[in-house]
Motif scaffolding. Structure first.
Motif, PDB file in Angstrom:
ATOM      1  N   LEU A 184      15.321  -1.765  -2.452  1.00  0.00           N
ATOM      2  CA  LEU A 184      15.624  -1.918  -0.648  1.00  0.00           C
ATOM      3  C   LEU A 184      14.608  -2.154   0.004  1.00  0.00           C
ATOM      4  O   LEU A 184      14.661  -2.366   1.091  1.00  0.00           O
ATOM      5  CB  LEU A 184      16.665  -0.671  -0.469  1.00  0.00           C
ATOM      6  N   VAL A 185      13.319  -1.672  -0.769  1.00  0.00           N
ATOM      7  CA  VAL A 185      12.151  -1.724  -0.079  1.00  0.00           C
ATOM      8  C   VAL A 185      11.517  -3.103   0.547  1.00  0.00           C
ATOM      9  O   VAL A 185      11.304  -3.881  -0.404  1.00  0.00           O
ATOM     10  CB  VAL A 185      10.896  -0.830  -0.499  1.00  0.00           C
ATOM     11  N   HIS A 186      11.429  -3.507   1.733  1.00  0.00           N
ATOM     12  CA  HIS A 186      10.716  -4.501   2.225  1.00  0.00           C
ATOM     13  C   HIS A 186       9.427  -4.036   2.844  1.00  0.00           C
ATOM     14  O   HIS A 186       9.228  -3.458   3.695  1.00  0.00           O
ATOM     15  CB  HIS A 186      11.420  -5.255   3.354  1.00  0.00           C
ATOM     16  N   LEU A 187       8.260  -4.783   2.183  1.00  0.00           N
ATOM     17  CA  LEU A 187       6.859  -4.289   2.538  1.00  0.00           C
ATOM     18  C   LEU A 187       6.398  -5.694   3.635  1.00  0.00           C
ATOM     19  O   LEU A 187       6.489  -6.679   3.173  1.00  0.00           O
ATOM     20  CB  LEU A 187       5.978  -4.378   1.491  1.00  0.00           C
ATOM     21  N   HIS A 188       6.040  -5.082   4.864  1.00  0.00           N
ATOM     22  CA  HIS A 188       5.045  -5.743   5.667  1.00  0.00           C
ATOM     23  C   HIS A 188       3.733  -5.061   5.823  1.00  0.00           C
ATOM     24  O   HIS A 188       3.586  -4.188   6.554  1.00  0.00           O
ATOM     25  CB  HIS A 188       5.960  -5.773   6.965  1.00  0.00           C
ATOM     26  N   TRP A 189       2.818  -5.788   5.309  1.00  0.00           N
ATOM     27  CA  TRP A 189       1.579  -5.236   5.143  1.00  0.00           C
ATOM     28  C   TRP A 189       0.865  -6.249   6.196  1.00  0.00           C
ATOM     29  O   TRP A 189       0.809  -7.601   6.078  1.00  0.00           O
ATOM     30  CB  TRP A 189       1.027  -5.430   3.761  1.00  0.00           C
ATOM     31  N   TYR A 190      -0.315  -5.775   7.286  1.00  0.00           N
ATOM     32  CA  TYR A 190      -0.878  -6.324   8.027  1.00  0.00           C
ATOM     33  C   TYR A 190      -2.176  -6.900   7.540  1.00  0.00           C
ATOM     34  O   TYR A 190      -2.754  -7.672   8.502  1.00  0.00           O
ATOM     35  CB  TYR A 190      -0.907  -5.460   9.236  1.00  0.00           C
ATOM     36  N   ASP A 191      -2.668  -6.480   6.586  1.00  0.00           N
ATOM     37  CA  ASP A 191      -3.949  -7.120   6.208  1.00  0.00           C
ATOM     38  C   ASP A 191      -5.305  -6.731   7.188  1.00  0.00           C
ATOM     39  O   ASP A 191      -6.162  -7.255   7.397  1.00  0.00           O
ATOM     40  CB  ASP A 191      -4.037  -8.776   5.930  1.00  0.00           C
ATOM     41  N   LYS A 192      -5.100  -5.424   7.355  1.00  0.00           N
ATOM     42  CA  LYS A 192      -6.123  -4.739   8.275  1.00  0.00           C
ATOM     43  C   LYS A 192      -6.869  -3.881   7.372  1.00  0.00           C
ATOM     44  O   LYS A 192      -6.351  -3.125   6.531  1.00  0.00           O
ATOM     45  CB  LYS A 192      -5.528  -3.942   9.457  1.00  0.00           C
ATOM     46  N   GLU A 193      -8.047  -3.592   7.756  1.00  0.00           N
ATOM     47  CA  GLU A 193      -8.809  -2.527   7.084  1.00  0.00           C
ATOM     48  C   GLU A 193      -8.099  -1.157   7.352  1.00  0.00           C
ATOM     49  O   GLU A 193      -7.925  -0.633   8.550  1.00  0.00           O
ATOM     50  CB  GLU A 193     -10.080  -2.373   7.766  1.00  0.00           C
ATOM     51  N   VAL A 194      -8.058  -0.391   6.286  1.00  0.00           N
ATOM     52  CA  VAL A 194      -7.507   0.923   6.589  1.00  0.00           C
ATOM     53  C   VAL A 194      -8.216   1.799   6.848  1.00  0.00           C
ATOM     54  O   VAL A 194      -9.515   2.250   6.471  1.00  0.00           O
ATOM     55  CB  VAL A 194      -6.898   1.278   4.921  1.00  0.00           C
ATOM     56  N   ARG A 195      -7.836   2.518   8.227  1.00  0.00           N
ATOM     57  CA  ARG A 195      -8.537   3.678   8.463  1.00  0.00           C
ATOM     58  C   ARG A 195      -7.784   4.897   9.222  1.00  0.00           C
ATOM     59  O   ARG A 195      -6.507   4.581   9.262  1.00  0.00           O
ATOM     60  CB  ARG A 195      -9.329   3.039   9.925  1.00  0.00           C
ATOM     61  N   PRO A 196      -8.102   6.106   9.138  1.00  0.00           N
ATOM     62  CA  PRO A 196      -7.334   7.106   9.448  1.00  0.00           C
ATOM     63  C   PRO A 196      -6.367   6.828  10.829  1.00  0.00           C
ATOM     64  O   PRO A 196      -7.240   6.323  11.889  1.00  0.00           O
ATOM     65  CB  PRO A 196      -7.887   8.225   9.461  1.00  0.00           C
ATOM     66  N   GLY A 197      -5.325   7.085  11.088  1.00  0.00           N
ATOM     67  CA  GLY A 197      -4.621   6.896  12.256  1.00  0.00           C
ATOM     68  C   GLY A 197      -4.063   5.544  12.705  1.00  0.00           C
ATOM     69  O   GLY A 197      -3.547   5.288  13.659  1.00  0.00           O
ATOM     70  N   ARG A 198      -4.574   4.644  11.682  1.00  0.00           N
ATOM     71  CA  ARG A 198      -4.310   3.153  12.049  1.00  0.00           C
ATOM     72  C   ARG A 198      -3.186   2.814  11.435  1.00  0.00           C
ATOM     73  O   ARG A 198      -3.107   2.732  10.308  1.00  0.00           O
ATOM     74  CB  ARG A 198      -5.664   2.439  11.703  1.00  0.00           C
TER      75      ARG A 198
END
Ligand code: ATP
Ligand code: MG
Length: 356
Positions: A299-313
């Motif tokens: 059931l999972v649809h992934l929407h990934w933003y292609d941003k650098e992963v940083r805490p709280g982002r």
């Protein structure tokens, strides 16, 4: 072929672009690095994905362009002072508030608003940033530059938060999604849950409030309204003159997503009421690395933003939708070991909503 330029090039601009593709609408998100030669703004409708966009020669040009839909509405909503004044003018319930003019107002603030004061920057705050929760005796913690630049409002002891995402067409007609239930932690949206049919009283109240606002502003396109649930009914927390994080579930849980709805609105295409047939859950991915194991769950649809992963982002979100709430809840359970431990409480909250 229709063309839309978007002020701002974050994830909302990216998802507007994705929604435009199947409709033959080219969407050009415009950020700091945009090449003015490459952006066909003279032939485009202009919209925005944020209330305050980066300042460049090109964005200044777009922001004053006559094809910028809602151009004169953005300044009103981007400043919490004028936004709150709008609620008062329209007699719409909102958390009691005043301008934090200078330090001398504090005694009157606690007298009028009660023991917990929420101070918010008039402009530029998001995800709980630019916000302070203060009690009497704690006001020295507030930076001096806040005075005149902040509002202060009553800390509301709400039983829950909901948001309404709606859209208004150029002919003044409006459509709405069912209310979305939202869980915020530390001022940032963690999880949303929506059902085909919301509480009818809350839905009616929210639609009438957001309609009044959109008509007053002669607004076109998608607008979102965040509310607190209180025993006296809904109180408006704030508005967003754009697509909104709490509407992301509509990408996979409604016949028309909020991104498509906004593009249709600003380009003058038909705006029928979106159909919602099943409950949906959206889990925000905040400071978490991409894990393709999520996709093992059907059931999972992934929407990934292609941003650098940083805490709280915010770096992506997961959408799940199914007419069987038990199936949704079991899938959420299976997600827990695939996510960091701080997701567990938000997922449990969503499961309790689905079970209710
Ligand atoms: P967003 O990212 O949605 O733009 P924001 O940082 O601009 O958020 P708000 O939506 O005003 O700010 O506040 C974030 C959260 O803080 C709210 O969703 C709510 O959980 C809490 N909050 C804000 N105002 C109040 C209040 N007056 N009383 C109690 N809680 C509040
Ligand atoms: Mg908010």
């Amino acid at each position: 072929m229709k063309q839309v330029c978007v002020l701002g090039n974050g994830q909302l601009g990216r998802m507007l672009r994705q929604a435009g593709e199947p409709l033959g609408i080219s969407v050009w998100p415009v950020g700091l690095e945009a090449d003015p030669e490459a952006v066909p703004f003279q032939q485009s409708v202009i919209t925005a994905e944020i209330e305050r966009w980066p300042e460049t020669a090109l964005t200044r040009e777009l922001a004053r362009h006559s094809a910028f839909v809602n151009r004169d509405v953005f300044p009103i909503i981007a400043d919490r002072l004028t936004q709150k004044q709008l609620f008062d003018k329209l007699n719409l319930a909102t958390a009691p508030w005043q301008l934090l003019a200078d330090k001398s107002v504090w005694p009157a603030v606690f007298d009028k608003l009660g023991e917990l004061a929420i101070v918010k920057r008039r402009t530029g705050g998001y995800d709980g940033r630019g916000q302070w929760r203060l009690r009497d005796g704690e006001t020295d913690q507030l930076p001096d530059d806040c005075y005149g630049e902040c509002i202060v409002e009553q800390g509301i002891n709400f039983s829950g938060e909901v948001s309404l995402v709606g859209a208004r067409a150029q002919d003044g007609s409006t459509v709405f999604y069912p209310l979305t239930h939202n869980l915020h932690q530390d001022g940032i949206l963690r999880v949303s849950v929506a059902f085909p049919q919301a509480n009818i009283q809350q839905q009616t109240q929210a639609e009438s409030m957001l309609s009044a606002i959109m008509h007053e502003l002669n607004y076109v396109g998608v607008m979102a309204m965040e509310c607190f649930i209180t025993p006296a009914g809904l109180l408006i927390n704030e508005l967003a003159p754009r697509v909104h994080n709490s509407g992301h579930w509509t990408q996979n849980g409604a016949s028309i997503s909020q991104f498509e709805l906004h593009l249709r609105g600003v380009t003058g295409l038909p705006l029928p009421k979106p159909v919602v047939n099943s409950p949906s859950v959206m889990v925000n991915l905040i400071g978490t690395d991409l894990n393709y194991d999520w996709l093992k769950l059907p059931l999972v649809h992934l929407h990934w933003y292609d941003k650098e992963v940083r805490p709280g982002r915010k770096v992506g979100h997961l959408n799940l939708s199914d007419c069987d709430a038990g199936h949704l809840s079991a899938t959420l359970e299976a997600l827990i070991p695939l996510l960091p431990p701080e997701y567990a409480s938000g997922i449990a909250w969503a499961q309790s909503k689905l079970g209710a």
